[in-house]
Scaffold this motif. Structure first.
Motif, PDB file in Angstrom:
ATOM      1  N   LYS A   4       0.766  -1.223   0.016  1.00  0.00           N
ATOM      2  CA  LYS A   4      -0.094  -0.112   0.119  1.00  0.00           C
ATOM      3  C   LYS A   4       0.856   1.346  -0.143  1.00  0.00           C
ATOM      4  O   LYS A   4       1.789   1.350   0.820  1.00  0.00           O
ATOM      5  N   LYS A   5       0.517   2.196  -0.783  1.00  0.00           N
ATOM      6  CA  LYS A   5       1.564   3.224  -1.038  1.00  0.00           C
ATOM      7  C   LYS A   5       1.197   4.081   0.291  1.00  0.00           C
ATOM      8  O   LYS A   5       0.201   4.363   0.857  1.00  0.00           O
ATOM      9  N   ARG A  32      -2.161  14.803   5.772  1.00  0.00           N
ATOM     10  CA  ARG A  32      -2.474  16.410   5.782  1.00  0.00           C
ATOM     11  C   ARG A  32      -3.058  17.075   7.012  1.00  0.00           C
ATOM     12  O   ARG A  32      -2.865  18.077   7.418  1.00  0.00           O
ATOM     13  N   HIS A  33      -3.468  16.271   8.177  1.00  0.00           N
ATOM     14  CA  HIS A  33      -3.983  16.833   9.003  1.00  0.00           C
ATOM     15  C   HIS A  33      -3.263  16.701  10.382  1.00  0.00           C
ATOM     16  O   HIS A  33      -3.349  17.315  11.330  1.00  0.00           O
ATOM     17  N   ASP A  34      -2.014  15.928  10.221  1.00  0.00           N
ATOM     18  CA  ASP A  34      -1.027  16.060  11.459  1.00  0.00           C
ATOM     19  C   ASP A  34       0.070  15.621  10.679  1.00  0.00           C
ATOM     20  O   ASP A  34       0.653  14.547  10.096  1.00  0.00           O
ATOM     21  N   ARG A  35       1.103  16.415  10.839  1.00  0.00           N
ATOM     22  CA  ARG A  35       2.522  16.519  10.269  1.00  0.00           C
ATOM     23  C   ARG A  35       3.188  15.367  10.921  1.00  0.00           C
ATOM     24  O   ARG A  35       4.339  15.069  10.210  1.00  0.00           O
ATOM     25  N   ARG A  36       2.892  15.078  11.997  1.00  0.00           N
ATOM     26  CA  ARG A  36       3.800  13.982  12.688  1.00  0.00           C
ATOM     27  C   ARG A  36       3.506  12.507  11.878  1.00  0.00           C
ATOM     28  O   ARG A  36       4.267  11.666  12.152  1.00  0.00           O
ATOM     29  N   LYS A  37       2.148  12.373  11.244  1.00  0.00           N
ATOM     30  CA  LYS A  37       1.843  11.082  10.885  1.00  0.00           C
ATOM     31  C   LYS A  37       2.106  10.727   9.366  1.00  0.00           C
ATOM     32  O   LYS A  37       2.136  11.844   8.612  1.00  0.00           O
ATOM     33  N   ARG A  38       1.842   9.759   9.067  1.00  0.00           N
ATOM     34  CA  ARG A  38       1.747   9.369   7.695  1.00  0.00           C
ATOM     35  C   ARG A  38       0.541   8.421   7.543  1.00  0.00           C
ATOM     36  O   ARG A  38       0.022   7.975   8.334  1.00  0.00           O
ATOM     37  N   ARG A  39       0.034   8.099   6.190  1.00  0.00           N
ATOM     38  CA  ARG A  39      -1.371   7.499   5.886  1.00  0.00           C
ATOM     39  C   ARG A  39      -1.028   6.834   4.627  1.00  0.00           C
ATOM     40  O   ARG A  39      -0.074   6.938   3.660  1.00  0.00           O
ATOM     41  N   VAL A  40      -2.058   5.729   4.452  1.00  0.00           N
ATOM     42  CA  VAL A  40      -2.198   5.088   3.187  1.00  0.00           C
ATOM     43  C   VAL A  40      -2.559   6.053   2.045  1.00  0.00           C
ATOM     44  O   VAL A  40      -3.779   6.529   2.488  1.00  0.00           O
ATOM     45  N   ASP A  41      -2.041   6.149   1.240  1.00  0.00           N
ATOM     46  CA  ASP A  41      -2.522   7.106   0.040  1.00  0.00           C
ATOM     47  C   ASP A  41      -2.209   6.432  -1.265  1.00  0.00           C
ATOM     48  O   ASP A  41      -1.343   6.555  -1.906  1.00  0.00           O
ATOM     49  N   PRO A  42      -3.323   5.943  -1.574  1.00  0.00           N
ATOM     50  CA  PRO A  42      -3.178   4.975  -2.910  1.00  0.00           C
ATOM     51  C   PRO A  42      -2.854   5.983  -4.382  1.00  0.00           C
ATOM     52  O   PRO A  42      -2.054   5.539  -5.026  1.00  0.00           O
ATOM     53  N   LYS A  43      -3.269   7.285  -4.153  1.00  0.00           N
ATOM     54  CA  LYS A  43      -2.993   7.963  -5.157  1.00  0.00           C
ATOM     55  C   LYS A  43      -1.569   8.921  -5.061  1.00  0.00           C
ATOM     56  O   LYS A  43      -0.983   8.790  -6.032  1.00  0.00           O
ATOM     57  N   GLY A  44      -1.443   9.419  -4.077  1.00  0.00           N
ATOM     58  CA  GLY A  44      -0.478  10.438  -4.045  1.00  0.00           C
ATOM     59  C   GLY A  44       0.996   9.878  -3.364  1.00  0.00           C
ATOM     60  O   GLY A  44       1.869  10.390  -3.132  1.00  0.00           O
ATOM     61  N   GLY A  45       0.744   8.703  -2.778  1.00  0.00           N
ATOM     62  CA  GLY A  45       1.762   8.264  -1.998  1.00  0.00           C
ATOM     63  C   GLY A  45       2.826   7.210  -2.657  1.00  0.00           C
ATOM     64  O   GLY A  45       2.772   7.438  -3.965  1.00  0.00           O
TER      65      GLY A  45
END
Length: 283
Positions: A181-182, A187-200
């Motif tokens: 998973k990309k 965008r809501h918490d600069r400390r965190k990362r998230r699964v981002d299928p399009k932009g990751g």
């Protein structure tokens, strides 16, 4: 700085120029200095950049400190360093939980890099090859000189450095799986990362079950990529966040149960296989 390396038996014939440029990734400016100073010898004899290097040849390379300017690092406490492997070019240490890998501000003095600088002083200065999160413990690799740093970086990019992590997750995970998973920024918490299928960016984690615990599962994780928080984001995305994760678990308590347990690589100059385990681990 003077480096002496014996070309491995399996190496191919190449020119000095090819060796410095393509194999050892010496920057163009430094190659120019080496050429003008006649700073490279083959079997103790002066050579030209078009001279050929063969398996078994002994290469002596001399560079000046000014070729690779050192940065200022505050010296920490050398007694904080637990060495897993060390030679003249690289060092692998066991990072404790709760310690940052490197400073983010110039005045920081209590990171692993600060303590390692104290351990190596005055002969060497450490250079970061990869990092572990502050909450993650275990095996981490550093270069002891700027000459080997880009070579180790390339090994990391080529997935030639094997890293296996121990982790404990919430819930019962029954089978081995690969999470592809990309991952991108949250965008809501600069400390965190998230699964981002399009932009990751591409992120691949292999997960193997080690043993079942009470309401938890001990697993091994192997990385094909090295994205920030990759294991933490991937396991949370399948409903099995890491125990003790303050960012990605709704039930954070105690330490983050993630430990860089094993690290393997082939030494870029000796072709020796280096394999370490950061013991004790999580189980």
């Amino acid at each position: 700085m003077k480096f002496t390396m014996t070309m491995p038996d399996h190496s191919i014939e190449m020119s000095v120029k090819e060796l410095l440029e393509q194999e050892w990734l010496v920057p163009r400016k430094v190659r120019h200095f080496i050429r003008t100073r006649k700073g490279i010898l083959i079997n103790g004899e002066a050579c030209h950049f078009q001279s050929l290097v063969h398996p078994g040849d002994i290469i002596t390379l001399t560079v000046e400190a000014s070729d690779y300017p050192e940065r200022s690092i505050h010296l920490g406490d050398k007694n904080q360093i637990k060495v897993l492997y060390e030679d003249e070019h690289l060092i692998i240490v066991n990072k404790p939980y709760g310690m940052k890998t490197h400073p983010n501000q110039p005045d920081e003095q209590d990171t692993l890099l600060n303590h390692l600088a104290a351990y190596l002083a005055p002969d060497f200065q450490p250079h970061v090859v990869h990092r572990l999160d502050k909450e993650t413990s275990g095996a981490i690799l550093f270069a002891k000189n700027p000459f080997v740093l880009p070579i180790l970086g390339r090994l990391l990019e080529q997935k030639s450095i094997y890293r296996r992590y121990q982790a404990i997750v919430h819930g019962s995970l029954k089978k081995e799986l690969t999470i592809n998973k990309k991952i991108g920024r949250d965008r809501h918490d600069r400390r965190k990362r998230r699964v981002d299928p399009k932009g990751g960016k591409t992120a691949i984690t292999h997960v193997a079950v080690a043993k079942q615990l009470a309401n938890q599962t001990a697993v091994f994780c192997q990385l094909d990529t090295g994205r920030t928080h990759q294991i933490r984001v991937h396991l949370a995305s399948i409903g099995h966040p890491l125990v003790g994760d303050p960012l990605y678990s709704k039930r954070p308590s105690g330490r983050l149960m993630l430990h860089a347990y094993e690290l393997h690589l082939i030494h870029p100059f000796t072709s020796q296989k280096i394999a370490v385990k950061a013991i004790p681990g999580l189980w």
